[in-house]
Design a protein around this motif. Structure first.
Motif, PDB file in Angstrom:
ATOM      1  N   ARG A  91       3.025  -3.094  -2.396  1.00 14.12           N
ATOM      2  CA  ARG A  91       1.639  -2.746  -2.714  1.00 14.12           C
ATOM      3  C   ARG A  91       1.502  -2.190  -4.139  1.00 14.12           C
ATOM      4  O   ARG A  91       0.461  -2.364  -4.776  1.00 14.12           O
ATOM      5  CB  ARG A  91       1.107  -1.742  -1.692  1.00 14.12           C
ATOM      6  CG  ARG A  91       0.855  -2.349  -0.305  1.00 14.12           C
ATOM      7  CD  ARG A  91       0.268  -1.304   0.650  1.00 14.12           C
ATOM      8  NE  ARG A  91      -0.197  -1.903   1.895  1.00 14.12           N
ATOM      9  CZ  ARG A  91       0.545  -2.070   2.987  1.00 14.12           C
ATOM     10  NH1 ARG A  91       1.822  -1.680   2.969  1.00 14.12           N
ATOM     11  NH2 ARG A  91       0.036  -2.620   4.064  1.00 14.12           N
ATOM     12  N   GLN A  92       2.562  -1.559  -4.630  1.00 15.78           N
ATOM     13  CA  GLN A  92       2.518  -0.966  -5.973  1.00 15.78           C
ATOM     14  C   GLN A  92       2.907  -1.967  -7.066  1.00 15.78           C
ATOM     15  O   GLN A  92       2.702  -1.701  -8.256  1.00 15.78           O
ATOM     16  CB  GLN A  92       3.465   0.237  -6.047  1.00 15.78           C
ATOM     17  CG  GLN A  92       3.089   1.390  -5.116  1.00 15.78           C
ATOM     18  CD  GLN A  92       1.694   1.936  -5.409  1.00 15.78           C
ATOM     19  OE1 GLN A  92       1.327   2.123  -6.572  1.00 15.78           O
ATOM     20  NE2 GLN A  92       0.922   2.171  -4.361  1.00 15.78           N
ATOM     21  N   ALA A  93       3.455  -3.105  -6.664  1.00 17.50           N
ATOM     22  CA  ALA A  93       3.949  -4.078  -7.640  1.00 17.50           C
ATOM     23  C   ALA A  93       2.788  -4.786  -8.329  1.00 17.50           C
ATOM     24  O   ALA A  93       1.683  -4.889  -7.791  1.00 17.50           O
ATOM     25  CB  ALA A  93       4.839  -5.097  -6.948  1.00 17.50           C
ATOM     26  N   PRO A  94       3.006  -5.303  -9.549  1.00 19.98           N
ATOM     27  CA  PRO A  94       1.984  -6.109 -10.219  1.00 19.98           C
ATOM     28  C   PRO A  94       1.581  -7.288  -9.332  1.00 19.98           C
ATOM     29  O   PRO A  94       2.373  -7.783  -8.511  1.00 19.98           O
ATOM     30  CB  PRO A  94       2.697  -6.591 -11.490  1.00 19.98           C
ATOM     31  CG  PRO A  94       3.787  -5.596 -11.710  1.00 19.98           C
ATOM     32  CD  PRO A  94       4.237  -5.163 -10.358  1.00 19.98           C
ATOM     33  N   ALA A  95       0.364  -7.746  -9.509  1.00 18.56           N
ATOM     34  CA  ALA A  95      -0.185  -8.794  -8.642  1.00 18.56           C
ATOM     35  C   ALA A  95       0.703 -10.031  -8.591  1.00 18.56           C
ATOM     36  O   ALA A  95       0.911 -10.625  -7.524  1.00 18.56           O
ATOM     37  CB  ALA A  95      -1.590  -9.164  -9.112  1.00 18.56           C
ATOM     38  N   ASP A  96       1.259 -10.440  -9.752  1.00 17.58           N
ATOM     39  CA  ASP A  96       2.052 -11.666  -9.776  1.00 17.58           C
ATOM     40  C   ASP A  96       3.456 -11.487  -9.205  1.00 17.58           C
ATOM     41  O   ASP A  96       4.197 -12.455  -9.063  1.00 17.58           O
ATOM     42  CB  ASP A  96       2.131 -12.233 -11.199  1.00 17.58           C
ATOM     43  CG  ASP A  96       2.765 -11.256 -12.182  1.00 17.58           C
ATOM     44  OD1 ASP A  96       2.931 -10.081 -11.819  1.00 17.58           O
ATOM     45  OD2 ASP A  96       3.093 -11.682 -13.309  1.00 17.58           O
ATOM     46  N   GLU A  97       3.839 -10.241  -8.880  1.00 21.30           N
ATOM     47  CA  GLU A  97       5.154 -10.000  -8.296  1.00 21.30           C
ATOM     48  C   GLU A  97       5.094  -9.750  -6.786  1.00 21.30           C
ATOM     49  O   GLU A  97       6.132  -9.738  -6.122  1.00 21.30           O
ATOM     50  CB  GLU A  97       5.836  -8.817  -8.979  1.00 21.30           C
ATOM     51  CG  GLU A  97       6.248  -9.099 -10.422  1.00 21.30           C
ATOM     52  CD  GLU A  97       7.033  -7.953 -11.040  1.00 21.30           C
ATOM     53  OE1 GLU A  97       7.486  -7.070 -10.278  1.00 21.30           O
ATOM     54  OE2 GLU A  97       7.194  -7.935 -12.268  1.00 21.30           O
ATOM     55  N   LYS A  98       3.886  -9.521  -6.278  1.00 16.81           N
ATOM     56  CA  LYS A  98       3.778  -9.238  -4.837  1.00 16.81           C
ATOM     57  C   LYS A  98       4.384 -10.369  -4.002  1.00 16.81           C
ATOM     58  O   LYS A  98       5.040 -10.148  -2.987  1.00 16.81           O
ATOM     59  CB  LYS A  98       2.307  -9.037  -4.450  1.00 16.81           C
ATOM     60  CG  LYS A  98       1.680  -7.779  -5.016  1.00 16.81           C
ATOM     61  CD  LYS A  98       0.274  -7.592  -4.473  1.00 16.81           C
ATOM     62  CE  LYS A  98      -0.461  -6.451  -5.176  1.00 16.81           C
ATOM     63  NZ  LYS A  98       0.205  -5.155  -5.045  1.00 16.81           N
TER      64      LYS A  98
END
Length: 689
Positions: A91-98
């Protein structure tokens, strides 16, 4: 030696499925060190891409359920906390890493479970080892990581990697296959297994073509061709690393581990055509990797297959050993099935020997139809029909080579029993009053019977039941749809209702084609009724003795068959028959009959006029009705109103109206009931059923 096993999302979608995976992995671990590469659980990647919190929660719930079912005690508690932390990181990761967390979730559970099973297990982080676009560096890092520690099983997430700048990235949808190939090439594995939910690479997508079958072995080139043109079971980039390292790729089914599978390797393709793949409206007929072979040899057959299915190709272009075909997207599945039938489905041919009795109009039409359509029937059904016996009322001919000539006197049935093999079919297209008595002998010899001779089934109910019993006891077909309604599917419809416990309440049958033709055409003041009957007799539309039609004998036979097919053991004596003309006219010679019928013309004309004035039409109706005391039945002339289904019959049309307990509205079957060609067509359908 190393064994690399990759499992797809459906293979790890639940605790039950994970248990299957563990069984497979543990069996392979007995043969060598295993590197297990896994996708995210099915649906997870799409959920992470959505960025929707509700979908995140659903994924967290599914993973938590797997942990709860796979673990107990302290291991369960520890892993629950660990998974909660991983979801927090996602949930805390950048959008492109989720999206990269799906494989981390699944492999974390797999690694922990294998550890609890007693295997030395190491989890490898593919984000550190796999470098997109740099296979040399990838191989070096993987080899170093694997060699650096002792383990029974290594577990690595597929799909995820880093790019050349060290940023977390992915290998694309389906990239877990490619991950597995990179791991296998890096360690020079002796086995690379891609475990999915289908039995290997198939000749087509089984969701589009149910008849698709597994290709046991194929070359790297053919597999790449299939994968590059829509065969989703294998990610196309997977082939190159395996091919460079000379490692076979096995495509296996997690849910049937001992079943069929495909091996892809450095081998020649076993057949000219491998499979048919598709993307949108583009179809690829994949050919074997053979020198100097092009797809030109398939253009004509592909075009013919599509044309027979009513499809016109937009474009066909040979490409190496394969053929590209473009069709409208709306007919894609239909086109795939047509091409698959033409190139991959070899129907086993069943030889069916036919012994035909009856050389009248129907028998002759049947012989002509069978001989003219034999090739098409064989192609469509896999049955090769051969006429090996023919007979008229006095002579017969048998030739197992397929060219019988009528000319021998003797017992045709006895000769059939001596010559015919089990599975042959006897066709009764005769008008014999006694031939049915020999049916049990034929059935007991395993010879099926197809009959258009209604006399065979309108005798006593005891004889009717005995024939059916002989058919059941010997597993031989007994079919006689043509006995009532010629080409209409009347008996089959009634039998299906009876077999499903639907009780027949009433039957009305207008089944005398001759009388319906005459009643429809007759006009007072025109040709007399007698003249019309004589004309019908001369045209062959009546029985040889037309009094059988006018006296109701033909309709009676049909009513008995209808009732018996409905499960009602009706006997002739139970049917009240009212001839269409006074009974005394049916006596004497045929000449006297016509004289009496001509004299009866004024009364006949008066009855017709009165019916017409009241808005009725006259129909000769056979009927059966359930009463409190049981079934009652009769045959006679009726005036039917415009609301009655039989009112609008024309020419030789038949109509059957069946009312039953299960259905509030009657079943009405209506259509042409006469004609030698129509009857022959119905007999042929019975033969092929």
């Amino acid at each position: 030696m190393y064994r690399v096993l990759k499992f797809g999302g459906s293979s790890v979608a639940s605790a039950t499925n994970v248990s299957r995976v563990l069984d497979i992995v543990e069996a392979e671990a007995k043969k060598g060190c295993v590197i297990l590469v896994s996708s995210a659980i099915s649906g997870c990647t799409d959920a992470l891409l959505s960025g929707d919190e509700a979908q995140f929660r659903e994924m967290e719930r599914r993973h938590a359920d797997m942990v709860r079912r796979l673990f107990t005690g302290p291991q369960r508690i520890a892993l629950q906390e660990r998974m909660k932390a991983l979801f927090g990181q996602m949930r805390q990761a950048p959008a492109d890493e989720k999206v990269t967390f799906g494989e981390i979730f699944s492999t974390t559970i797999l690694a922990e479970k294998l550890e609890t099973e007693g295997y030395r297990t190491i989890w490898l982080d593919s984000r550190d080892l796999v470098v997109k676009g740099d296979e040399a560096t990838t191989y070096k890092r993987i080899k170093s990581a694997v060699k650096a520690t002792q383990a029974d099983i290594f577990v690595a997430p597929g799909f995820i990697c880093q790019d050349g700048d060290g940023k977390i990235s992915t290998l694309g949808r389906g990239g877990s296959d490619y991950s597995a190939a990179l791991y296998a090439a890096a360690v020079q594995a002796e086995s690379l297994q891609i475990w999915t939910d289908v039995p290997g690479i198939m000749t087509a997508n089984p969701k589009q073509v149910p008849a698709a079958r597994t290709v046991p072995r194929m070359s790297y080139g053919a597999a790449l061709d299939m994968a590059s043109h829509g065969a989703k079971v294998l990610y196309a980039p997977t082939v190159a690393p395996a091919m460079s390292a000379g490692i076979d790729i096995e495509i296996r089914n997690t849910f049937a581990p001992d079943g069929k599978y495909t091996v892809i390797g450095n081998c020649p393709d076993a057949s000219r055509w491998i499979g048919v793949a598709s993307e949108k409206g583009n179809i690829r007929l994949v050919g074997a990797q053979m020198p100097d072979v092009t797809g030109d040899d398939a253009v004509e057959n592909a075009g013919k297959a599509l044309a027979e299915a009513g499809i016109a190709a937009v474009k066909m272009t040979p490409d190496g050993p394969s053929l590209n075909i473009e069709v409208r997207e709306g007919v894609l599945d239909q086109a795939l099935r047509a091409l698959h039938r033409a190139f991959f489905q070899e129907l086993p041919v069943q030889e069916v020997n036919l012994f035909i009795a009856g050389n009248g109009a129907v028998g002759q039409a049947l012989v002509k139809m069978v001989r003219e359509s034999a090739g098409a029937v064989k192609e469509r059904t896999g049955k090769h029909l051969r006429i090996v016996g023919l007979a008229n009322s006095t002579q017969y001919g048998i030739d197992l080579g397929g060219n019988p000539v009528i000319g021998k006197k003797g017992d045709y049935i006895r000769a059939i029993l001596e010559e015919a093999s089990k599975g042959s079919i006897f066709v009764d297209a005769s008008n014999s009053e006694t031939l049915y008595l020999r049916y049990p002998e034929l059935l007991q010899a395993g010879i099926g019977i197809v009959s258009s001779n209604r006399r065979s089934f309108a005798g006593s109910y005891t004889d009717f039941a005995a024939v059916h019993l002989a058919a059941r006891e010997n597993g031989a077909p007994l079919r006689y749809e043509t006995t009532v309604g010629a080409a209409l599917p009347i008996l089959d419809s009634i039998a299906r209702g009876a077999n499903s416990c639907d009780e027949v309440l009433s039957i009305e049958a207008v089944v005398s084609c001759t009388l319906n033709q005459i009643l429809s055409d007759y006009r007072p003041g025109g040709a007399s009724f007698a003249a019309m009957v004589k004309k019908a007799q001369e045209a062959g539309l009546t029985e040889p003795d037309p009094r059988l039609d006018l006296g109701g004998k033909d309709a009676l036979r049909k009513l008995l068959i209808l009732a018996r097919e409905a499960g009602i053991p009706l006997e002739e004596a139970q049917v009240k028959v009212q001839p269409i003309v006074p009974p005394e006219l049916l006596q004497g010679s045929l000449g006297q009959f016509y004289e009496g019928l001509e004299a009866y013309e004024p009364q006949w004309a008066q009855q017709a006029m009165e019916a017409e004035q009241q808005g009725f039409r006259r129909r000769f109706v056979a009927w059966l009705e359930k009463k409190d005391e049981g079934y009652v039945a009769g045959i006679g002339l009726r005036n039917v109103p415009p609301v009655h289904p039989a009112y609008h019959l024309r020419g030789t049309e038949n109509a059957i109206i069946v009312r039953s307990a299960f259905h509030p509205y009657p079943l009405v079957i209506q259509g042409p009931g006469e004609g030698a060609r129509e009857a022959a067509s119905s007999i042929l359908n019975d033969i092929l059923r």
